[in-house]
Design an enzyme around this catalytic site. Structure first.
Site, PDB file in Angstrom:
ATOM      1  CG  HIS A 481      -1.732   1.276   1.525  1.00  8.77           C
ATOM      2  ND1 HIS A 481      -2.886   1.507   1.412  1.00  8.77           N
ATOM      3  CD2 HIS A 481      -1.215   2.482   2.089  1.00  8.77           C
ATOM      4  CE1 HIS A 481      -3.304   2.627   1.761  1.00  8.77           C
ATOM      5  NE2 HIS A 481      -2.192   3.317   2.154  1.00  8.77           N
ATOM      6  CD  GLU A 482       2.085   3.604   3.834  1.00  6.56           C
ATOM      7  OE1 GLU A 482       2.298   4.547   3.202  1.00  6.56           O
ATOM      8  OE2 GLU A 482       1.148   3.258   4.643  1.00  6.56           O
ATOM      9  CG  HIS A 485       0.248   6.093  -0.591  1.00  4.63           C
ATOM     10  ND1 HIS A 485      -0.873   6.483  -1.117  1.00  4.63           N
ATOM     11  CD2 HIS A 485       0.072   5.593   0.666  1.00  4.63           C
ATOM     12  CE1 HIS A 485      -1.840   6.383  -0.228  1.00  4.63           C
ATOM     13  NE2 HIS A 485      -1.375   5.814   0.798  1.00  4.63           N
ATOM     14  CD  GLU A 541      -4.580   6.735   2.009  1.00 11.22           C
ATOM     15  OE1 GLU A 541      -4.243   5.422   2.157  1.00 11.22           O
ATOM     16  OE2 GLU A 541      -3.626   7.442   2.250  1.00 11.22           O
ATOM     17  CG  ASP A 545      -6.454   0.366   0.755  1.00 12.16           C
ATOM     18  OD1 ASP A 545      -5.496   0.293   1.438  1.00 12.16           O
ATOM     19  OD2 ASP A 545      -7.615   0.602   1.507  1.00 12.16           O
TER      20      ASP A 545
HETATM   21 ZN    ZN Z   1      -2.362   5.329   2.549  1.00 14.67          ZN
END
Ligand code: ZN
Length: 633
Positions: A481-482, A485, A541, A545
């Site tokens: 997830h990070e 980003h 986000e 995800d």
């Molecule tokens: Zn996040």
């Protein structure tokens, strides 16, 4: 697992029992997997603090200062005895102001002490050149948490009513008369109202690249004729400043009409109310409880923190990185640090493969994306370095005539001086943006860096007692997830050095923007039982995800001991949460993260593997037609 709910509501199938039994602590708006870990760490740190209080052998100087401050924050007898007297210094400073000219004289002192003024400066990395730091300029926050509350008459009336009632109660504890209170609040609200049209909504703020608006010195001067903004900028950073980065152009364009002598009276009342709200936590027990009343009402939190907890946090928040480092070194340690680092690099490797195999990007863009992944730096557990200002802190103590406001102002001055000093200098990318003891993780687009504090590396995210598939569905997905980003709608605008730079071919960028739109559409308006999800607010986000779960699933499959069910179930488990209605409604308006039930269910519905594994059919609630599935990374 409640088998009968798998196809209707997977989140409840996994978390049903937890949802029935979990209790929201009285001083919290919610309980979740995140918060359960947080409460465990809170207990560890509070126990440590009381041990340290009794015996300081072996503690470094900064931890000793933390304990000294804690002894002040927990001494409520002394706090009650001092009453509002410590705040008088600040009130006197504001009361002496009678014109913008007076504010001009005091402005730098206020900026260094973080005494609230309607506008202010901050030194941060330059989006255009991440190896340099520049000066940003913007307006203060509004009293209500989002502009949307002001637009809807019903919610505006309700929340302004709530704000007025709680602030009236707070001001009465400062000894103001009924008439004075009415005047202060109505004038403060009148000034707040001037800021509303020039403040961005949460949805607008979520597109954070738009807060980067460089304006040359001469242009700023032309727009700020009522107050010498540029000369304060130069005094604060002690250098010539050729431009400011304006976080909201609407504000600077309206600057002279708002920051005007004719508004000075209401601006002064705004400053008094804002600073009372800000400093109420440093005074008596009754005042700190009253000062938190509006926030508790907004989030549906039943009660204030106990004195013990409150006193702990008040000291901890000042020394969080110092205490966090101790926590990381002693409760996580170098072995786990290396284990987790290996796992992150494994995820980056899988990500690279996925980019290589990607079917909608051209080779040129793929190459750049892989370059960005190859230069991504990873920090795990605890930082190698802390901000240097802790060493300069000095806690005087009540015995030397000090009080919590004097201590706060002294520490704030040191931190502000440190921050302004950074202007026009290269940033130190080893300094973290959160303490090692915080249950969270982040990606910094300007550093092209991911950070995993020690605190999150626990069950259900990660444990050596969990199966590999569970760990991949937990921490693996958080890691990916990070990483994602770096390629969400914001991160994709930054290159591998952390600077704003379009590295996409025109065709690929168009394809990406279309996919981002599809992601918005997938979540937008989906009912959560507390209101619809805002697809635009949560798009970054949701992209993260979606990339996270896909990449982690692939890593898990490659591991050799893969179980689909264990992976999917732990993904749903880490999003379990229970919250007050007020808190859920607040988050729907201001949080860039989607509601947890959708983070679990929608992301799984959007996954072909999930559909196949559970044989989800068109008639099932967890069903999403394949042509509606959005896969970006
Ligand atoms: Zn996040």
């Amino acid at each position: 697992m409640r088998k009968e709910q798998i196809k209707t509501n997977y989140y409840e199938a996994v978390n049903g029992e937890w949802l029935e039994n979990a209790v929201i602590p009285g001083d919290q708006p919610s309980i979740s997997a995140f918060l359960e870990l947080h409460l465990g760490i809170e207990k560890t740190l509070m126990d440590l603090t009381s041990t340290w209080e009794k015996d300081q052998t072996g503690l470094n100087d900064n931890l000793k200062k933390f304990i000294k401050l804690y002894q002040m924050t927990k001494d409520f007898d002394k706090r009650n005895e001092l009453g509002t007297k410590p705040f008088q210094v600040i009130l006197d400073k504001i009361n002496k102001l009678n014109s913008l000219k007076d504010l001009d004289i005091k402005f730098d002192e206020f900026a260094l002490e973080s005494i609230e003024t309607p506008f202010g400066f901050a030194v941060m990395q330059d989006f255009m050149n991440s190896n340099n730091q520049v000066l940003y300029f913007g307006a203060s926050d509004l009293f209500l948490p989002d502009t949307s509350y002001y637009k809807d008459e019903k919610s505006k009336e309700q929340l302004i009513g709530l704000f007025t009632a709680t602030t009236t109660q707070l001001l009465s504890l400062f000894g103001f008369s009924k008439e004075e209170i009415e005047k202060l609040i109505s004038e403060a609200l009148a000034f707040d109202a001037l800021l509303v049209p020039v403040t961005k909504s949460s949805v607008e703020k979520a597109d954070y690249v738009k807060m980067y608006n460089p304006l040359k010195k001469a242009e700023v001067e032309k727009l700020t004729q009522n107050f010498p903004v540029m000369s304060h900028a130069e005094k604060l950073v002690k250098q010539e400043v050729d431009q400011l980065i304006i976080t909201n152009l609407d504000f600077i364009n309206a600057f002279d009409s708002i920051i005007d002598e004719k508004n000075f009276k209401i601006m002064k009342s705004w400053m008094i109310v804002s600073n009372i709200l800000q400093f109420s936590s440093d005074l008596t027990d009754e005042i700190r409880v009253a000062g938190g009343a509006f926030g508790r009402a907004l989030s549906g939190t039943k009660e204030a923190r106990s004195k013990e907890k409150f006193a702990f946090y008040q000291a901890y928040n000042r020394f969080s990185q110092v205490v966090g480092l101790f926590y990381g070194e002693n409760y996580f340690g170098p072995v786990a640090k290396n284990d987790v680092k290996t796992m992150v690099h494994e995820m980056i490797g899988i990500y690279k493969e996925r980019i290589t195999d990607n079917t909608w990007l051209n080779e040129k863009t793929k190459e750049k994306a892989i370059k960005k992944l190859s230069t991504l730096t990873v920090h795990v557990g605890y930082p190698d370095e802390l901000p240097p200002y802790y060493d300069q802190f000095e806690i005087k103590g009540y015995e030397n005539g000090s009080d919590l406001i004097q201590e706060k102002l002294a520490m704030t001055k040191i931190v502000s001086a440190f921050n302004f000093e950074k202007y026009n200098k290269e940033p130190n990318k080893n300094i973290w943006g959160m303490p090692a003891s915080m249950v969270n993780a982040y990606y910094s687009p300007t550093n092209n860096q991911i950070v995993f504090p020690a605190a999150i590396l626990q069950r259900p995210y990660y444990s050596i007692d969990q199966t590999p598939s569970e760990n991949y569905g937990g921490i693996g997905a958080v890691m990916a997830h990070e990483i994602s980003h770096a390629f969400d709608n914001n991160g994709a605008k930054f290159d591998e050095t952390g600077s704003l730079n379009n590295w996409w071919t025109e065709e690929d960028l168009e394809a990406f923007n279309q996919k981002a739109k599809d992601m918005i559409a997938l979540f937008d308006g989906v009912e959560t039982g507390f209101g619809p999800c805002n697809g635009t607010l949560t798009v970054s986000e949701n992209i993260a995800d979606s990339g996270g779960i896909r990449c982690a699933l692939e890593a898990s499959k490659k591991n050799g001991h893969h179980s689909d069910e264990e992976f999917f179930a732990n993904w749903a488990r880490v999003w379990r949460s229970k919250a007050s209605t007020e808190y859920r409604q607040l988050l729907l308006r201001v949080d860039v993260h989607g509601p947890s039930i959708l983070r679990a269910n929608m992301q799984l519905s959007n996954l072909p593997e999930f559909q196949e594994f559970y044989q989800i059919k068109e008639s099932d609630q967890m069903y999403l037609p394949k042509e509606k599935m959005v896969s970006i990374w």
